[in-house]
Design a protein around this motif. Structure first.
Motif, PDB file in Angstrom:
ATOM      1  N   GLN A  63       0.819  -1.207   0.000  1.00 19.71           N
ATOM      2  CA  GLN A  63       0.000   0.000   0.000  1.00 19.71           C
ATOM      3  C   GLN A  63       0.857   1.261   0.000  1.00 19.71           C
ATOM      4  OE1 GLN A  63      -3.059  -1.011   3.145  1.00 19.71           O
ATOM      5  NE2 GLN A  63      -4.393  -0.199   1.558  1.00 19.71           N
ATOM      6  N   LEU A  64       2.034   1.184   0.621  1.00 18.13           N
ATOM      7  CA  LEU A  64       2.935   2.351   0.588  1.00 18.13           C
ATOM      8  C   LEU A  64       3.360   2.645  -0.856  1.00 18.13           C
ATOM      9  CD1 LEU A  64       5.260   1.807   3.704  1.00 18.13           C
ATOM     10  CD2 LEU A  64       3.323   3.371   3.484  1.00 18.13           C
ATOM     11  N   ASP A  65       3.563   1.588  -1.654  1.00 23.06           N
ATOM     12  CA  ASP A  65       3.898   1.794  -3.067  1.00 23.06           C
ATOM     13  C   ASP A  65       2.773   2.538  -3.786  1.00 23.06           C
ATOM     14  OD1 ASP A  65       6.314   0.531  -2.831  1.00 23.06           O
ATOM     15  OD2 ASP A  65       5.646  -1.382  -3.656  1.00 23.06           O
ATOM     16  N   GLU A  66       1.536   2.115  -3.508  1.00 25.37           N
ATOM     17  CA  GLU A  66       0.374   2.771  -4.139  1.00 25.37           C
ATOM     18  C   GLU A  66       0.268   4.226  -3.701  1.00 25.37           C
ATOM     19  OE1 GLU A  66      -3.132   0.663  -3.115  1.00 25.37           O
ATOM     20  OE2 GLU A  66      -2.708  -1.042  -4.439  1.00 25.37           O
ATOM     21  N   ILE A  67       0.456   4.439  -2.412  1.00 26.33           N
ATOM     22  CA  ILE A  67       0.346   5.799  -1.865  1.00 26.33           C
ATOM     23  C   ILE A  67       1.409   6.693  -2.502  1.00 26.33           C
ATOM     24  CG2 ILE A  67       0.704   7.143   0.276  1.00 26.33           C
ATOM     25  CD1 ILE A  67      -0.627   4.653   1.729  1.00 26.33           C
ATOM     26  N   ARG A  68       2.637   6.157  -2.631  1.00 27.36           N
ATOM     27  CA  ARG A  68       3.746   6.912  -3.232  1.00 27.36           C
ATOM     28  C   ARG A  68       3.406   7.302  -4.673  1.00 27.36           C
ATOM     29  NH1 ARG A  68       7.313   3.222  -2.286  1.00 27.36           N
ATOM     30  NH2 ARG A  68       8.142   4.027  -0.336  1.00 27.36           N
ATOM     31  N   ILE A  69       2.874   6.352  -5.430  1.00 29.84           N
ATOM     32  CA  ILE A  69       2.563   6.600  -6.845  1.00 29.84           C
ATOM     33  C   ILE A  69       1.430   7.618  -6.977  1.00 29.84           C
ATOM     34  CG2 ILE A  69       1.590   5.577  -8.948  1.00 29.84           C
ATOM     35  CD1 ILE A  69       2.983   2.918  -8.094  1.00 29.84           C
ATOM     36  N   ALA A  70       0.306   7.360  -6.282  1.00 28.71           N
ATOM     37  CA  ALA A  70      -0.892   8.196  -6.460  1.00 28.71           C
ATOM     38  C   ALA A  70      -0.655   9.618  -5.949  1.00 28.71           C
ATOM     39  CB  ALA A  70      -2.086   7.566  -5.743  1.00 28.71           C
ATOM     40  N   ILE A  71       0.034   9.749  -4.824  1.00 30.69           N
ATOM     41  CA  ILE A  71       0.270  11.092  -4.279  1.00 30.69           C
ATOM     42  C   ILE A  71       1.308  11.825  -5.124  1.00 30.69           C
ATOM     43  CG2 ILE A  71       1.235  12.326  -2.279  1.00 30.69           C
ATOM     44  CD1 ILE A  71      -0.470  10.559  -0.542  1.00 30.69           C
ATOM     45  N   GLY A  72       2.276  11.090  -5.652  1.00 27.30           N
ATOM     46  CA  GLY A  72       3.236  11.705  -6.583  1.00 27.30           C
ATOM     47  C   GLY A  72       2.512  12.318  -7.778  1.00 27.30           C
ATOM     48  N   GLU A  73       1.558  11.563  -8.323  1.00 24.98           N
ATOM     49  CA  GLU A  73       0.806  12.089  -9.476  1.00 24.98           C
ATOM     50  C   GLU A  73      -0.084  13.261  -9.060  1.00 24.98           C
ATOM     51  OE1 GLU A  73       1.386  11.278 -12.536  1.00 24.98           O
ATOM     52  OE2 GLU A  73       2.717   9.634 -11.962  1.00 24.98           O
ATOM     53  N   ALA A  74      -0.797  13.106  -7.946  1.00 28.65           N
ATOM     54  CA  ALA A  74      -1.700  14.175  -7.494  1.00 28.65           C
ATOM     55  C   ALA A  74      -0.926  15.477  -7.281  1.00 28.65           C
ATOM     56  CB  ALA A  74      -2.412  13.753  -6.213  1.00 28.65           C
ATOM     57  N   CYS A  75       0.268  15.362  -6.669  1.00 28.98           N
ATOM     58  CA  CYS A  75       1.049  16.570  -6.387  1.00 28.98           C
ATOM     59  C   CYS A  75       1.669  17.138  -7.670  1.00 28.98           C
ATOM     60  CB  CYS A  75       2.128  16.286  -5.345  1.00 28.98           C
ATOM     61  SG  CYS A  75       1.447  16.052  -3.694  1.00 28.98           S
ATOM     62  N   ALA A  76       2.118  16.274  -8.584  1.00 31.51           N
ATOM     63  CA  ALA A  76       2.681  16.773  -9.844  1.00 31.51           C
ATOM     64  C   ALA A  76       1.613  17.525 -10.635  1.00 31.51           C
ATOM     65  CB  ALA A  76       3.239  15.608 -10.666  1.00 31.51           C
ATOM     66  N   ARG A  77       0.388  16.974 -10.607  1.00 27.89           N
ATOM     67  CA  ARG A  77      -0.724  17.638 -11.307  1.00 27.89           C
ATOM     68  C   ARG A  77      -1.046  18.973 -10.647  1.00 27.89           C
ATOM     69  NH1 ARG A  77      -3.573  13.980 -14.344  1.00 27.89           N
ATOM     70  NH2 ARG A  77      -5.594  14.947 -14.037  1.00 27.89           N
ATOM     71  N   ALA A  78      -1.040  18.990  -9.320  1.00 29.17           N
ATOM     72  CA  ALA A  78      -1.349  20.221  -8.592  1.00 29.17           C
ATOM     73  C   ALA A  78      -0.261  21.275  -8.814  1.00 29.17           C
ATOM     74  CB  ALA A  78      -1.513  19.927  -7.104  1.00 29.17           C
ATOM     75  N   VAL A  79       1.003  20.843  -8.846  1.00 31.98           N
ATOM     76  CA  VAL A  79       2.112  21.780  -9.092  1.00 31.98           C
ATOM     77  C   VAL A  79       1.927  22.442 -10.455  1.00 31.98           C
ATOM     78  CG1 VAL A  79       4.576  21.842  -9.704  1.00 31.98           C
ATOM     79  CG2 VAL A  79       3.854  20.780  -7.562  1.00 31.98           C
ATOM     80  N   SER A  80       1.654  21.624 -11.449  1.00 33.65           N
ATOM     81  CA  SER A  80       1.515  22.142 -12.805  1.00 33.65           C
ATOM     82  C   SER A  80       0.339  23.117 -12.921  1.00 33.65           C
ATOM     83  CB  SER A  80       1.342  20.947 -13.755  1.00 33.65           C
ATOM     84  OG  SER A  80       1.046  21.380 -15.035  1.00 33.65           O
ATOM     85  N   ALA A  81      -0.811  22.729 -12.361  1.00 30.89           N
ATOM     86  CA  ALA A  81      -2.016  23.555 -12.465  1.00 30.89           C
ATOM     87  C   ALA A  81      -1.883  24.840 -11.640  1.00 30.89           C
ATOM     88  CB  ALA A  81      -3.235  22.759 -11.997  1.00 30.89           C
ATOM     89  N   THR A  82      -1.286  24.723 -10.440  1.00 27.03           N
ATOM     90  CA  THR A  82      -1.147  25.901  -9.576  1.00 27.03           C
ATOM     91  C   THR A  82      -0.173  26.896 -10.199  1.00 27.03           C
ATOM     92  OG1 THR A  82      -1.517  24.509  -7.642  1.00 27.03           O
ATOM     93  CG2 THR A  82      -0.555  26.673  -7.238  1.00 27.03           C
ATOM     94  N   GLU A  83       0.929  26.376 -10.747  1.00 28.01           N
ATOM     95  CA  GLU A  83       1.919  27.248 -11.379  1.00 28.01           C
ATOM     96  C   GLU A  83       1.278  27.972 -12.567  1.00 28.01           C
ATOM     97  OE1 GLU A  83       4.101  27.572 -14.084  1.00 28.01           O
ATOM     98  OE2 GLU A  83       5.483  28.897 -13.006  1.00 28.01           O
ATOM     99  N   ALA A  84       0.447  27.250 -13.335  1.00 25.76           N
ATOM    100  CA  ALA A  84      -0.199  27.852 -14.507  1.00 25.76           C
ATOM    101  C   ALA A  84      -1.195  28.932 -14.088  1.00 25.76           C
ATOM    102  CB  ALA A  84      -0.900  26.773 -15.326  1.00 25.76           C
ATOM    103  N   ALA A  85      -1.871  28.724 -12.958  1.00 28.99           N
ATOM    104  CA  ALA A  85      -2.929  29.652 -12.543  1.00 28.99           C
ATOM    105  C   ALA A  85      -2.399  30.815 -11.711  1.00 28.99           C
ATOM    106  CB  ALA A  85      -3.991  28.895 -11.737  1.00 28.99           C
ATOM    107  N   ALA A  86      -1.424  30.541 -10.842  1.00 24.40           N
ATOM    108  CA  ALA A  86      -1.011  31.560  -9.867  1.00 24.40           C
ATOM    109  C   ALA A  86       0.488  31.840  -9.884  1.00 24.40           C
ATOM    110  CB  ALA A  86      -1.434  31.113  -8.461  1.00 24.40           C
ATOM    111  N   GLY A  87       1.223  31.151 -10.762  1.00 23.05           N
ATOM    112  CA  GLY A  87       2.670  31.357 -10.805  1.00 23.05           C
ATOM    113  C   GLY A  87       3.336  30.840  -9.541  1.00 23.05           C
ATOM    114  N   ARG A  88       4.567  31.280  -9.326  1.00 24.94           N
ATOM    115  CA  ARG A  88       5.331  30.799  -8.172  1.00 24.94           C
ATOM    116  C   ARG A  88       4.793  31.307  -6.837  1.00 24.94           C
ATOM    117  NH1 ARG A  88      10.198  29.022 -10.765  1.00 24.94           N
ATOM    118  NH2 ARG A  88       9.233  27.622 -12.252  1.00 24.94           N
ATOM    119  N   ALA A  89       3.871  32.285  -6.898  1.00 24.64           N
ATOM    120  CA  ALA A  89       3.271  32.777  -5.651  1.00 24.64           C
ATOM    121  C   ALA A  89       2.234  31.792  -5.124  1.00 24.64           C
ATOM    122  CB  ALA A  89       2.620  34.136  -5.884  1.00 24.64           C
TER     123      ALA A  89
END
Lengths: 140, 122
Positions: A35-61
């Motif tokens: 389950q730790l493997d699953e958590i690592r994979i899914a949260i990695g994707e969720a955070c990568a998606r959030a980083v990309s979307a947040t940067e696009a919407a609000a920049g580095r702020a």
């Protein structure tokens, strides 16, 4: 309910930090290696998606906010895209990462106990702890 | 753990040894190295992932991109991986059907050479 809240600037290098924090919290809560493997994979994707979307919407702020709560046998994780004041961004523009079918497939496929719930400003993932197997115990 | 990428020639194949974590931050490094190798005429790649600790969708995208590039030169890309947690990522995304995945570098080189011979005689 024991909670860990991590906020970070939307930079790709911080996604690893978020994965490490999430896995550390889950390990302490008694989750086994599978389950730790699953958590690592899914949260990695969720955070990568959030980083990309947040940067696009609000920049580095902008900020990505990952909240983890472990309660009894559940790990409840919310990853939010936020503005500089920490308020969730309901709408963010599509990016190469958020539109990547591989990313969505991995986040959905590794999300264990229930499908990811998309909500304005983010995504919520929940895992219910499975009884650890002998094999998983040996790997800890 | 940072990403490390090294390459060597072995039996007419270019073996690319990757170790560390391939994620949204480190994947561009791997993409650059694969592009450099293909650009320099290395069209038969064996990517040894036995030292890879973590792989995300960005890393998968880089491998798919590498496969497309070598194929456009009639080349090939074989993977070496036995780690369950990395294989899981290929299975979830259905990419086990796209990449030939082998247990050892020797097996990957043999399969790559055999496929090449089959193409040459067909």
């Amino acid at each position: 309910m024991p909670t860990v809240d991590l906020r970070f600037t939307p930079l790709p290098e911080h996604v690893r930090t978020a994965r490490l924090v999430a896995v550390s919290v889950a390990r302490r809560a008694g989750f086994g290696e599978d389950q730790l493997d699953e958590i690592r994979i899914a949260i990695g994707e969720a955070c990568a998606r959030a980083v990309s979307a947040t940067e696009a919407a609000a920049g580095r702020a902008g900020l990505v906010d990952m909240r983890l709560s472990d309660d009894e046998d559940r790990l409840d994780v919310t990853v939010l895209r936020c503005d500089e004041d920490g308020a969730p961004l309901a709408e963010t523009p599509p990016t190469a990462t958020t539109e990547d079918p591989l990313s969505l497939a991995l986040m959905t496929g590794a999300a264990g106990s229930s499908a990811p719930v998309t909500a304005p400003g983010g995504v919520r993932l929940i895992w219910v702890r499975e009884a650890a197997t002998a094999g998983a115990d040996q790997q800890v | 753990m940072d990403l490390s990428v090294t390459s060597r020639e072995e039996s007419g194949r270019t073996v690319v040894e990757v170790s560390g974590e391939i994620d949204v931050y480190t994947a561009p490094t791997l993409r650059e190295r694969l592009n450099e190798l293909v650009g320099a005429g290395h069209h038969h790649l064996v990517v040894d992932m036995e030292g890879v600790e973590f792989l995300d969708s960005t890393g998968l995208g880089v491998l798919v991109g590498g496969l497309k590039r070598v194929r456009s030169h009639d080349g090939s890309l074989h993977l070496v991986c036995q780690r369950e947690k990395i294989l899981k990522v290929f299975r979830i995304t259905g990419l086990t059907k796209v990449f030939p995945i082998h247990d050892t570098v020797a097996e990957a080189i043999a399969a790559s050479a055999a496929a090449d011979e089959a193409n040459a005689t067909s």
